[in-house]
Design an enzyme around this catalytic site. Structure first.
Site, PDB file in Angstrom:
ATOM      1  N   PRO A 121      -4.328   4.447   8.613  1.00 25.17           N
ATOM      2  CA  PRO A 121      -5.430   4.540   7.648  1.00 25.17           C
ATOM      3  C   PRO A 121      -6.797   4.584   8.332  1.00 25.17           C
ATOM      4  O   PRO A 121      -6.951   4.087   9.450  1.00 25.17           O
ATOM      5  CB  PRO A 121      -5.294   3.240   6.846  1.00 25.17           C
ATOM      6  CG  PRO A 121      -4.738   2.273   7.834  1.00 25.17           C
ATOM      7  CD  PRO A 121      -3.858   3.063   8.769  1.00 25.17           C
ATOM      8  N   THR A 123      -9.336   2.939   7.499  1.00 22.69           N
ATOM      9  CA  THR A 123     -10.010   1.638   7.439  1.00 22.69           C
ATOM     10  C   THR A 123      -9.699   0.743   8.635  1.00 22.69           C
ATOM     11  O   THR A 123     -10.520  -0.084   9.017  1.00 22.69           O
ATOM     12  CB  THR A 123      -9.614   0.916   6.142  1.00 22.69           C
ATOM     13  OG1 THR A 123      -8.207   1.053   5.959  1.00 22.69           O
ATOM     14  CG2 THR A 123     -10.349   1.494   4.952  1.00 22.69           C
ATOM     15  N   ASN A 124      -8.500   0.863   9.187  1.00 25.38           N
ATOM     16  CA  ASN A 124      -8.126   0.048  10.361  1.00 25.38           C
ATOM     17  C   ASN A 124      -7.479   0.960  11.400  1.00 25.38           C
ATOM     18  O   ASN A 124      -6.305   0.797  11.736  1.00 25.38           O
ATOM     19  CB  ASN A 124      -7.100  -1.036   9.971  1.00 25.38           C
ATOM     20  CG  ASN A 124      -7.517  -1.827   8.758  1.00 25.38           C
ATOM     21  OD1 ASN A 124      -8.611  -2.376   8.717  1.00 25.38           O
ATOM     22  ND2 ASN A 124      -6.657  -1.894   7.764  1.00 25.38           N
ATOM     23  N   GLY A 204      -3.692   5.680   1.483  1.00 29.87           N
ATOM     24  CA  GLY A 204      -3.972   5.842   0.056  1.00 29.87           C
ATOM     25  C   GLY A 204      -2.704   6.126  -0.735  1.00 29.87           C
ATOM     26  O   GLY A 204      -1.649   6.450  -0.169  1.00 29.87           O
ATOM     27  N   GLY A 222       0.554   0.619  -0.105  1.00 29.67           N
ATOM     28  CA  GLY A 222      -0.510   1.222  -0.883  1.00 29.67           C
ATOM     29  C   GLY A 222      -1.623   0.239  -1.185  1.00 29.67           C
ATOM     30  O   GLY A 222      -1.854  -0.704  -0.442  1.00 29.67           O
ATOM     31  N   CYS A 255      -7.115  -4.212   2.929  1.00 33.21           N
ATOM     32  CA  CYS A 255      -6.608  -4.078   1.555  1.00 33.21           C
ATOM     33  C   CYS A 255      -6.204  -5.423   0.961  1.00 33.21           C
ATOM     34  O   CYS A 255      -5.983  -5.520  -0.245  1.00 33.21           O
ATOM     35  CB  CYS A 255      -5.444  -3.102   1.505  1.00 33.21           C
ATOM     36  SG  CYS A 255      -4.108  -3.553   2.623  1.00 33.21           S
ATOM     37  N   GLU A 345      -9.580  -1.861  -7.227  1.00 27.70           N
ATOM     38  CA  GLU A 345      -9.829  -2.076  -5.797  1.00 27.70           C
ATOM     39  C   GLU A 345     -10.988  -1.225  -5.281  1.00 27.70           C
ATOM     40  O   GLU A 345     -11.020  -0.007  -5.493  1.00 27.70           O
ATOM     41  CB  GLU A 345      -8.572  -1.726  -4.998  1.00 27.70           C
ATOM     42  CG  GLU A 345      -8.713  -1.999  -3.512  1.00 27.70           C
ATOM     43  CD  GLU A 345      -7.532  -1.477  -2.693  1.00 27.70           C
ATOM     44  OE1 GLU A 345      -7.101  -0.334  -2.912  1.00 27.70           O
ATOM     45  OE2 GLU A 345      -7.046  -2.228  -1.834  1.00 27.70           O
ATOM     46  N   LEU A 425       1.682  -4.529   5.309  1.00 25.32           N
ATOM     47  CA  LEU A 425       2.037  -5.664   4.459  1.00 25.32           C
ATOM     48  C   LEU A 425       2.988  -5.188   3.363  1.00 25.32           C
ATOM     49  O   LEU A 425       2.580  -4.469   2.455  1.00 25.32           O
ATOM     50  CB  LEU A 425       0.769  -6.276   3.843  1.00 25.32           C
ATOM     51  CG  LEU A 425      -0.360  -6.609   4.842  1.00 25.32           C
ATOM     52  CD1 LEU A 425      -1.569  -7.174   4.121  1.00 25.32           C
ATOM     53  CD2 LEU A 425       0.128  -7.564   5.922  1.00 25.32           C
TER      54      LEU A 425
END
Lengths: 485, 106
Positions: A121, A123-124, A204, A222, A255, A345, A425
Site C-alpha cells: 500500500p 500508506t506504509n 484499497g 482492506g 488502517c 474511514e 492484519l
C-alpha cells in the site's frame, strides 16, 4: 483492426512479463525448498540487518515520494517491520519437521507455499515491503513485490536492499523480485497466474477485491473503521494522550488508527478539554461541513489528497482556519452512514466525535461504526471496568479489540502488546479473510502431516453389523461402541 | 407483547415487548401484532400516508428468529409503514445488525 492488434500486442507483452516473473520465481522456489533451517535463518538475519540499517534512508524516501506521513514515524514503522518482526520469527521453526507425536503417529512437516505476490500500500510502502519480504523468506517462499504507482522507487529500493543482502547470504537467485512496471494489467496477469501460490494483498477495497477474484488464494486486508470507546471509569488524560499518539502517528496512515471516539455525555467536557490540551481542535458545525466536503468524495470514499497529511494542511485544503500547531481535527457527529461522511474511514488526522447519553448507547454507536466499514478489523476501549471491557470485546466484530492501548501501534503488535508484529492484519470472515490473526511467517507455510497407522481400537472391536441394523438407535450403538473390554 | 397503543396524533402504533421473545412468544406476538395493526388501520380510517410502527424492546433480553420475522412482516405492511425498533440492549442491537436489520434500529 489496428486497435485490436494493438490490444492483443499489449496483452501478449503483459503476459510475457508475467510469465517471465513467474518462471524466475518458480525456479527460485524449487531451489529454496532444498534449503535447511540454518541456511534459511542465515538469509533472514542478513536481510533483517540490511533493512534495519537502511531504515532512515528508506523512511525519508517513502515520505518524499508519496508525500504522505512523517518520515520519523516511518522510521519507527521500518524498525517494527525489521527488528520486531525478525525477533518474533527468528526462533520459529519453518523448515522440515515441526512436530512429532509418536503416540498419535503424526509428524508435521513444513513445506513452502511457492511464489507469493506481495501487494504494497502507498500508506506504509517501505515497512510493508520489508515485512513481507522477511516473512516470505522465513517460509522459503520467493516473493514478488508489487508497489503502487505513487511508491515505486522507495519500494524497489527496499526490495533491492533486501535482495542484495539475501544473495550475499546465499539465497537463490530471484527469491525477491519486483514488478517491472505498475500497470493494472500486469498486476492482474500475475495475480491470476496459475503458478502463483498466494497473494498478500494490503491496500484499497478494489485491489483486495481483485486479489480475491483472481482465483489464487489470497490474504487480503482492506479498510478499517476503528471505533474507540471511552467510558467514565477510564483515566481520561491517559486515554486522550494515547489516542493522540495513535491517531497522529504518521499522520493517520495506519488502517488500525482510531476513526471515531465515542463517549458518555457526562465525561464529554473533560475529554474535549484534554484533546484541546494536546492541540486537538473541535470544529463547529460549519467547519465540519467544510471538512467532510474536502475529506470525503461524493461516492463515500476518502479523498486521497488528504491521506497522510498533517492536520493543518487538511484544514487549509478544507478552507478552515485553525491555530498554528493543530495536530488533530475533531468533528462532532450525531449519526453514521452516507449522510455522515466523516463516520467512515479517513486515513488522516481527523477524528469523528460522538457523545452518547450512557454506556449502552455508546457501545451501540460503536457497533454501527464497526459494521459501517471495518468489520473484522480493529476496535478499542478505554475503561477500568472489567465487565464493560468484556461486553465490548464480545460485541465488537474485530480481529483485535485493544484495551487502554493506542490502536495504531497496538494493532500492529510488538510494541504495546504481544500480538505478532505485522503489517498485514487479518480481519476474519468479516473482512473476507481466512484469519483474524496478525499475519506472519507461520501463515505462509503448508503443513503436511505424515500419519502412521494407529488403529481405532473401539471401532476395530465394534460389531459393524450394528450400523446396518435400523433398530439400533444412537444410544444403543454408542453403548456398544464405547464398551470397556 | 405486553401492550400496544395507536396514537392518532402522531399516526404511530407503539408496541411494547418484554422478557424473552422466543419462538413460542414470537408466534403469540405475531397474532397480537396483527390484531393491533388491524385495530390501528380501523382507527386511521381513510387517513393516507405511512404509519410509524414502533417496537419498544426496553424490557427484552432475548429475541428469536421468529421475532425478527415479525419485524420483517411489520416493515412490509402495505402503506410504506416505517418500523422503528427502539430501546434495544447492546446485545440485541448487535443481533439486528448481524441479521442485516439494523436499519430498523433507532
Amino acid at each position: 483492426m489496428g486497435v485490436s492488434q494493438g490490444t492483443e500486442g499489449g496483452d501478449a507483452r503483459v503476459r510475457g512479463m508475467a510469465d517471465d516473473l513467474m518462471e524466475r520465481a518458480l525456479m527460485a522456489a524449487a531451489v529454496y525448498e532444498s534449503y535447511d533451517q540454518e541456511a534459511t535463518d542465515r538469509i533472514v538475519e542478513r536481510v533483517f540487518r540490511a533493512g534495519f540499517n537502511r531504515r532512515v534512508e528508506l523512511a525519508k524516501m517513502a515520505a518524499e515520494e508519496t508525500r504522505m506521513g512523517v518520515w520519523q514515524h516511518k522510521v519507527m514503522k521500518n524498525m517494527l517491520a525489521t527488528q520486531l518482526v525478525y525477533e518474533s520469527i527468528r526462533d520459529e521453526k519453518t523448515v522440515g519437521v515441526l512436530s512429532e507425536n509418536p503416540v498419535m503417529g503424526i509428524t508435521e512437516i513444513a513445506q513452502p507455499l511457492g511464489p507469493v505476490l506481495a501487494i504494497i500500500p502507498v500508506t506504509n510502502p517501505t515497512s510493508t515491503t520489508l515485512f513481507k519480504i522477511l516473512i516470505c523468506l522465513k517460509a522459503r517462499n520467493p516473493v514478488i513485490i508489487s508497489p503502487t504507482r505513487k511508491a515505486v522507487k522507495c519500494c524497489q529500493a527496499a526490495a533491492r536492499i533486501c535482495y542484495e543482502a539475501a544473495m550475499e547470504a546465499g539465497a537463490p537467485e530471484d527469491c525477491i523480485q519486483w514488478m517491472p512496471e505498475t500497470s493494472r494489467e500486469l498486476t492482474q496477469a500475475v495475480m491470476g497466474h496459475k503458478k502463483l501460490a498466494l497473494i498478500l494483498a494490503t491496500g484499497g477495497t478494489g485491489l483486495v477485491g481483485a486479489a480475491y477474484s483472481s482465483g489464487t488464494p489470497a490474504i487480503g486486508v482492506g479498510p478499517g473503521n476503528v471505533p474507540v470507546l471511552i467510558d467514565d471509569s477510564a483515566d481520561l488524560p491517559f486515554a486522550v494522550e494515547s489516542i493522540m499518539t495513535s491517531k497522529t502517528f504518521d499522520n493517520g496512515t495506519i488502517c488500525a488508527s482510531e476513526q471515531a471516539v465515542v463517549l458518555e455525555k457526562r465525561i464529554a467536557a473533560d475529554v474535549c478539554r484534554e484533546f484541546e490540551r494536546h492541540n486537538g481542535v473541535m470544529l463547529d458545525a460549519e467547519n465540519v461541513r467544510k471538512l467532510q466536503a474536502c475529506a470525503v468524495l461524493p461516492n463515500g470514499n476518502m479523498n486521497p489528497d488528504v491521506v497522510g497529511q498533517p492536520a493543518e494542511a487538511v484544514a487549509r485544503m478544507a478552507g478552515i482556519s485553525v491555530p498554528e500547531g493543530t495536530r488533530l481535527l475533531l468533528a462532532r457527529l450525531t449519526g453514521t452512514g452516507l449522510d455522515h461522511p466523516l463516520s467512515g474511514e479517513v486515513l488522516a488526522p481527523i477524528l469523528a466525535f460522538y457523545e452518547e447519553a450512557d454506556f449502552n448507547k455508546a457501545i451501540k454507536r460503536c457497533i454501527d461504526l464497526n459494521y459501517l466499514g471495518g468489520v473484522g478489523h480493529t476496535a478499542a476501549i478505554y475503561s477500568n471496568n472489567e465487565e464493560r471491557i468484556a461486553l465490548f470485546g464480545r460485541l465488537m466484530n474485530a480481529g483485535r479489540v485493544l484495551v487502554n492501548t493506542p490502536s495504531s501501534q497496538g494493532a500492529v503488535g510488538g510494541s504495546y502488546n504481544s500480538l505478532h508484529p505485522s503489517f498485514t492484519l487479518g480481519c476474519g470472515s468479516g473482512g473476507k479473510n481466512s484469519t483474524t490473526e496478525n499475519v506472519t511467517a507461520k501463515h505462509l507455510i503448508n503443513i503436511k502431516r505424515l500419519c502412521r497407522l494407529r488403529i481405532n481400537e473401539r471401532l476395530a472391536r465394534f460389531n459393524k453389523d450394528e450400523f446396518l441394523d435400523e433398530t439400533k438407535d444412537v444410544d444403543a450403538v454408542l453403548r456398544d461402541y464405547n464398551r470397556n473390554w | 407483547m405486553i401492550s400496544s397503543k395507536y396514537e392518532m396524533e402522531r399516526d404511530e402504533l407503539l408496541c411494547v415487548f418484554a422478557g424473552r421473545l422466543d419462538a413460542e412468544a414470537g408466534q403469540a406476538d405475531t397474532k397480537v401484532f396483527e390484531s393491533a395493526w388491524q385495530a390501528a388501520q380501523n382507527e386511521r380510517g381513510d387517513r393516507a400516508g405511512a404509519m410509524k410502527i414502533v417496537f419498544d424492546l426496553g424490557e427484552v433480553n432475548y429475541v428469536s428468529s421468529g421475532f425478527l420475522r415479525l419485524c420483517m412482516q411489520a416493515s412490509k405492511k402495505p402503506g410504506g409503514n416505517q418500523l422503528h425498533v427502539v430501546n434495544t440492549s447492546p446485545d440485541i442491537k448487535k443481533l439486528f445488525t448481524m441479521a442485516g436489520l439494523d436499519l430498523f434500529v433507532y
